[in-house]
Design a protein around this motif. Sequence first.
Motif, short mmCIF file in Angstrom:
data_model
loop_
_atom_site.label_atom_id
_atom_site.label_comp_id
_atom_site.label_asym_id
_atom_site.label_seq_id
_atom_site.Cartn_x
_atom_site.Cartn_y
_atom_site.Cartn_z
N PRO A 1 0.84 -1.21 0.00
CA PRO A 1 0.00 0.00 0.00
C PRO A 1 0.87 1.26 0.00
CG PRO A 1 -0.71 -1.56 1.69
CD PRO A 1 0.63 -2.02 1.21
N PHE A 2 0.25 2.41 -0.22
CA PHE A 2 0.94 3.69 -0.23
C PHE A 2 0.39 4.59 0.86
CE2 PHE A 2 1.08 1.95 -4.45
CZ PHE A 2 2.37 2.20 -4.88
N GLY A 3 1.20 5.56 1.29
CA GLY A 3 0.73 6.57 2.23
C GLY A 3 0.43 6.00 3.60
N ILE A 4 -0.46 6.69 4.33
CA ILE A 4 -0.84 6.30 5.69
C ILE A 4 -2.19 5.61 5.64
CG2 ILE A 4 -1.37 7.13 8.00
CD1 ILE A 4 0.52 9.48 7.49
N LYS A 5 -2.23 4.38 6.16
CA LYS A 5 -3.45 3.58 6.12
C LYS A 5 -3.73 2.98 7.49
CE LYS A 5 -4.08 3.47 1.46
NZ LYS A 5 -2.96 4.32 1.05
N SER A 6 -5.00 2.74 7.77
CA SER A 6 -5.39 2.02 8.98
C SER A 6 -5.46 0.55 8.64
CB SER A 6 -6.75 2.50 9.49
OG SER A 6 -7.19 1.69 10.56
N ALA A 7 -4.89 -0.30 9.53
CA ALA A 7 -4.88 -1.74 9.26
C ALA A 7 -5.76 -2.51 10.22
CB ALA A 7 -3.45 -2.26 9.35
N GLY A 8 -6.59 -1.81 10.99
CA GLY A 8 -7.46 -2.49 11.94
C GLY A 8 -6.80 -2.70 13.30
N GLY A 9 -5.56 -2.22 13.45
CA GLY A 9 -4.89 -2.32 14.74
C GLY A 9 -5.11 -1.07 15.56
N ASP A 10 -4.18 -0.82 16.49
CA ASP A 10 -4.36 0.31 17.40
C ASP A 10 -3.71 1.59 16.89
OD1 ASP A 10 -1.79 -0.53 17.64
OD2 ASP A 10 -1.80 -0.76 19.81
N LYS A 11 -3.10 1.55 15.71
CA LYS A 11 -2.47 2.76 15.17
C LYS A 11 -2.37 2.66 13.65
CE LYS A 11 1.87 0.64 16.71
NZ LYS A 11 1.30 -0.22 17.73
N PRO A 12 -2.41 3.81 12.93
CA PRO A 12 -2.26 3.78 11.47
C PRO A 12 -0.81 3.46 11.10
CG PRO A 12 -2.37 6.03 12.26
CD PRO A 12 -2.66 5.17 13.45
N ILE A 13 -0.61 3.04 9.86
CA ILE A 13 0.73 2.67 9.39
C ILE A 13 1.14 3.62 8.27
CG2 ILE A 13 2.15 0.87 8.34
CD1 ILE A 13 0.34 -1.18 9.54
N ASN A 14 2.35 4.13 8.37
CA ASN A 14 2.93 4.97 7.32
C ASN A 14 3.72 4.05 6.38
OD1 ASN A 14 4.43 6.70 5.71
ND2 ASN A 14 4.71 8.20 7.33
N PHE A 15 3.07 3.61 5.30
CA PHE A 15 3.71 2.64 4.41
C PHE A 15 4.87 3.25 3.63
CE2 PHE A 15 -0.29 0.41 5.17
CZ PHE A 15 0.19 -0.87 5.42
N ASP A 16 4.84 4.56 3.41
CA ASP A 16 5.97 5.19 2.75
C ASP A 16 7.22 5.07 3.62
OD1 ASP A 16 4.34 5.85 0.64
OD2 ASP A 16 3.90 7.86 1.39
N ALA A 17 7.04 5.26 4.94
CA ALA A 17 8.17 5.09 5.87
C ALA A 17 8.60 3.64 5.96
CB ALA A 17 7.77 5.60 7.26
N VAL A 18 7.66 2.72 5.89
CA VAL A 18 7.99 1.29 5.91
C VAL A 18 8.89 0.97 4.71
CG1 VAL A 18 7.06 -1.05 5.62
CG2 VAL A 18 5.94 0.56 7.17
N TYR A 19 8.57 1.56 3.56
CA TYR A 19 9.36 1.29 2.36
C TYR A 19 10.75 1.93 2.45
CZ TYR A 19 10.98 1.30 -2.47
OH TYR A 19 11.73 1.13 -3.60
N THR A 20 10.80 3.23 2.77
CA THR A 20 12.08 3.94 2.72
C THR A 20 13.01 3.54 3.88
OG1 THR A 20 11.09 5.81 3.92
CG2 THR A 20 11.11 5.92 1.52
N ASP A 21 12.45 3.24 5.05
CA ASP A 21 13.29 2.97 6.23
C ASP A 21 13.56 1.50 6.47
OD1 ASP A 21 13.16 5.68 6.56
OD2 ASP A 21 11.72 5.64 8.21
N PHE A 22 12.79 0.63 5.83
CA PHE A 22 12.93 -0.80 6.11
C PHE A 22 13.12 -1.63 4.83
CE2 PHE A 22 9.92 -4.63 6.77
CZ PHE A 22 10.98 -5.51 6.90
N ILE A 23 12.13 -1.60 3.94
CA ILE A 23 12.17 -2.51 2.80
C ILE A 23 13.28 -2.15 1.81
CG2 ILE A 23 10.88 -3.37 0.82
CD1 ILE A 23 8.33 -3.12 2.46
N LYS A 24 13.32 -0.88 1.40
CA LYS A 24 14.32 -0.47 0.41
C LYS A 24 15.76 -0.72 0.88
CE LYS A 24 15.75 3.42 -2.50
NZ LYS A 24 15.53 4.84 -2.83
#
Length: 443
Positions: free
Chosen positions: A12-35
């Motif tokens: 996914p892209f941007g900030i999304k809610s995944a049904g947990g207790d906090k939204p996820i910043n998928f752009d940060a997940v990509y740049t800081d972890f996956i890439k």
Amino acid sequence: MARKPLCFVLMPFGIKSAGGDKPINFDAVYTDFIKPAVEEAGLEPIRADEEQAGGIIHKPMFERLVLCEYAIADLTTANANVFYELGVRHAAKPRTTVLLFAEGQGRLPFDVAPLRAMPYSIGVKGGPTKKKEAIKGLVTKLKAARKNVDKDSPLFQLIDEYPEIKLAHEKTDVFREQVAYAEELKAKLRKARKLGRDAIYEVELSLGELDDEEAGVIVDLFLSYRSVEAWPDMIRMFDRIDVALRATILLREQYAFALNRNGDGDLAESVLLELIDQRGPSSETYGLLGRVYKDRWDAAKAENKEAKAKGYLKKAIEAYRKGFEADWRDAYPGINALTLMHVADPADVRITQLRAVVEYAVKRKIANGAADYWDHATLLELAVLGKDQHASNAQLAELLPHVREVWEPKTTAKNLGFVMDALPGDSKDRIWIKEIIEQLLES
């Protein structure tokens, strides 16, 4: 300079809610972890872009999915585009696809839950945490994919000769034979359940290696042992089945159920807490955890350890309440919480409100035609808690035809025993409640 292999990232892209207790910043997940992990593994990352007309995946996207040497799919949020793209990838490539998901952000859908996916953690701001550890783990996964000859695509794993398979007469005949084989085994298990544990074991002995059997047969065999209270067989069998199937929520929950019934509440608790941590809260998982604490309360009570019993009773109530809050439609953990709250403190101000919600939930389910044993058992317990003898006898008559497995009425009888024991010794209600308990045990 030699060209680096390409790694296509589906997420996914941007900030999304995944049904947990906090939204996820998928752009940060990509740049800081996956890439960084992809680059450290010696690959070149390409992230799926958003240039889609009307939601239609364009030709370059298909080319990347099919031709990229490696792919990573982040399954968090069960994003429709990611799942479609993953399906295309699995149909095209037998291996080199790595799956990820954010911990504690809702369950993975059933169809992908058995697949091996790497969890990562999310911080309060929605970005990845424990980044060094996560990057190291993903690098290891990617390097293993580069060397691994094993298939990670379920299509290539499960269907011989895919994708060369042809819809020829001989292939459809083989498929029909496999379906007939599974149905024959299930028919044998239905008969064996009526005869007892040894008959079920005979069916198991007729099989080959369990990890080679069709998943539906394995689950049916596993639950057949449950139906006759063969807890040691469930535990033994769990260690023999395929790793992917063993990782499913259903099998892990029922394994914990068997462990607790077999007297290993500590390991059962560990399995359930790990499941909640990995897949998030659910009514079933918390309901089973509540049973672990309820059994500990009952044991401590029998040993006259009042403080210990009080502590476990509180933990059982909270586990059941969390289970009911995870899914208001499932009355099972709700009625257990309600019964134990009556035992702990009949004056608890939460009882009236909880009772109304539990009663509404179970009556709606019955009205929708989807009721099972536990729904009728819930109405029986509600009637007993309300000290309504006439309604209790009527609900017992409704309940008994729905008994499926020998341990079900035993569980209901035990719950009603807790209610009866909490009444004053001279209460006339004890007499008719005891009669209902005896009828449950006889059934």
